[in-house]
Design a protein around this motif. Structure first.
Motif, PDB file in Angstrom:
ATOM      1  N   UNK A 118     -10.138 -10.442  -0.541  1.00  0.00           N
ATOM      2  CA  UNK A 118     -11.216  -9.956  -1.418  1.00  0.00           C
ATOM      3  C   UNK A 118     -11.790  -8.644  -0.887  1.00  0.00           C
ATOM      4  N   UNK A 119     -11.944  -8.548   0.433  1.00  0.00           N
ATOM      5  CA  UNK A 119     -12.507  -7.331   1.036  1.00  0.00           C
ATOM      6  C   UNK A 119     -11.589  -6.135   0.813  1.00  0.00           C
ATOM      7  N   UNK A 120     -10.296  -6.334   0.956  1.00  0.00           N
ATOM      8  CA  UNK A 120      -9.346  -5.245   0.699  1.00  0.00           C
ATOM      9  C   UNK A 120      -9.434  -4.779  -0.752  1.00  0.00           C
ATOM     10  N   UNK A 121      -9.566  -5.736  -1.672  1.00  0.00           N
ATOM     11  CA  UNK A 121      -9.679  -5.368  -3.077  1.00  0.00           C
ATOM     12  C   UNK A 121     -10.971  -4.591  -3.339  1.00  0.00           C
ATOM     13  N   UNK A 157      -3.402  -1.846 -13.821  1.00  0.00           N
ATOM     14  CA  UNK A 157      -3.352  -3.222 -13.337  1.00  0.00           C
ATOM     15  C   UNK A 157      -3.218  -3.220 -11.818  1.00  0.00           C
ATOM     16  N   UNK A 158      -4.225  -3.770 -11.168  1.00  0.00           N
ATOM     17  CA  UNK A 158      -4.262  -3.811  -9.712  1.00  0.00           C
ATOM     18  C   UNK A 158      -3.706  -5.157  -9.248  1.00  0.00           C
ATOM     19  N   UNK A 207       0.825  -1.208   0.000  1.00  0.00           N
ATOM     20  CA  UNK A 207       0.000   0.000   0.000  1.00  0.00           C
ATOM     21  C   UNK A 207       0.855   1.253   0.000  1.00  0.00           C
ATOM     22  N   UNK A 208       0.409   2.248  -0.738  1.00  0.00           N
ATOM     23  CA  UNK A 208       1.038   3.565  -0.787  1.00  0.00           C
ATOM     24  C   UNK A 208       0.047   4.565  -0.213  1.00  0.00           C
ATOM     25  N   UNK A 263     -12.783   3.023  -3.707  1.00  0.00           N
ATOM     26  CA  UNK A 263     -12.153   4.318  -3.550  1.00  0.00           C
ATOM     27  C   UNK A 263     -11.810   5.007  -4.853  1.00  0.00           C
ATOM     28  N   UNK A 264     -12.084   4.341  -5.970  1.00  0.00           N
ATOM     29  CA  UNK A 264     -11.824   4.903  -7.302  1.00  0.00           C
ATOM     30  C   UNK A 264     -13.159   5.226  -7.961  1.00  0.00           C
TER      31      UNK A 264
END
Length: 201
Positions: free
Chosen positions: A39-42, A31-32, A11-12, A48-49
């Motif tokens: 899955x929840x973090x993704x 590309x993520x 993470x940044x 957030x986008x």
């Protein structure tokens, strides 16, 4: 010539905001790639986008989210290629993968919308991950692929690509470049992307 951006594996600070700003500059595909994420973090990252950019997001894991959220595509790491059984992507969605030899590109039968070839130059983000290709040999192989009748995936250069190397990437016959360290290791990732974008044209 395409310019793609890959997320850092960690993470940044303000990463989703930075990615949104870069997408607003015209980035075609983001590309993520977060190998350790749940899955929840993704899901939270994608949330957030802004939704208007979701069609340009490509996931390297938790691939079921691509269809669920209407994202831009699936990228198959090498370990997932043999087990991928889902049908062709929906209209507008892409299927891509990564190769590390020229032979893999020439013989692979699954139809990808584009493929990464790496490492082209010494990696900026992975220590001891050195360039593995002679660009003259790459140019000869890509030239043969372009003359082939039938399937020939666009090949994207990955690995250590910086602004001053874009001309060499173009001469070698690549359809584009994917960058990671050249953006995320800079103090201002948005400015770094803009500088690369100006060179790619």
């Amino acid at each position: 010539m395409q310019l793609l951006l890959i997320s850092p594996p960690h993470s940044v600070p303000d990463e989703a905001l930075l990615v949104s700003e870069i997408l607003g500059l015209g980035l075609a595909r983001f590309h993520l790639r977060k190998p350790e994420w749940s899955r929840t973090q993704m899901l939270n990252y994608v949330a957030g986008i802004p939704a208007r950019f979701h069609s340009r997001l490509v996931l390297h894991s938790h691939h079921s989210l691509v269809s669920e959220l209407g994202l831009g595509g699936v990228h198959l790491p090498a370990a997932h290629r043999a087990t991928w059984r889902t049908g062709p992507p929906r209209p507008g969605q892409t299927l891509s993968t990564s190769f590390h030899t020229l032979a893999e590109i020439s013989r692979h039968r699954r139809r990808y919308d584009y493929v990464f070839l790496s490492p082209i130059f010494d990696s900026l983000s992975k220590q001891y991950y050195a360039a593995a290709f002679n660009l003259a040999e790459v140019a000869a192989t890509l030239g043969q692929l372009q003359r082939r009748v039938g399937y020939r995936p666009p090949v994207i250069a990955l690995g250590g690509v910086e602004a001053h190397q874009i001309a060499a990437v173009r001469r070698a016959g690549f359809a584009g470049a994917a960058v990671l360290g050249a953006v995320w290791q800079q103090p201002d990732p948005v400015a770094a992307f803009r500088a690369l974008q100006s060179v790619v044209g």
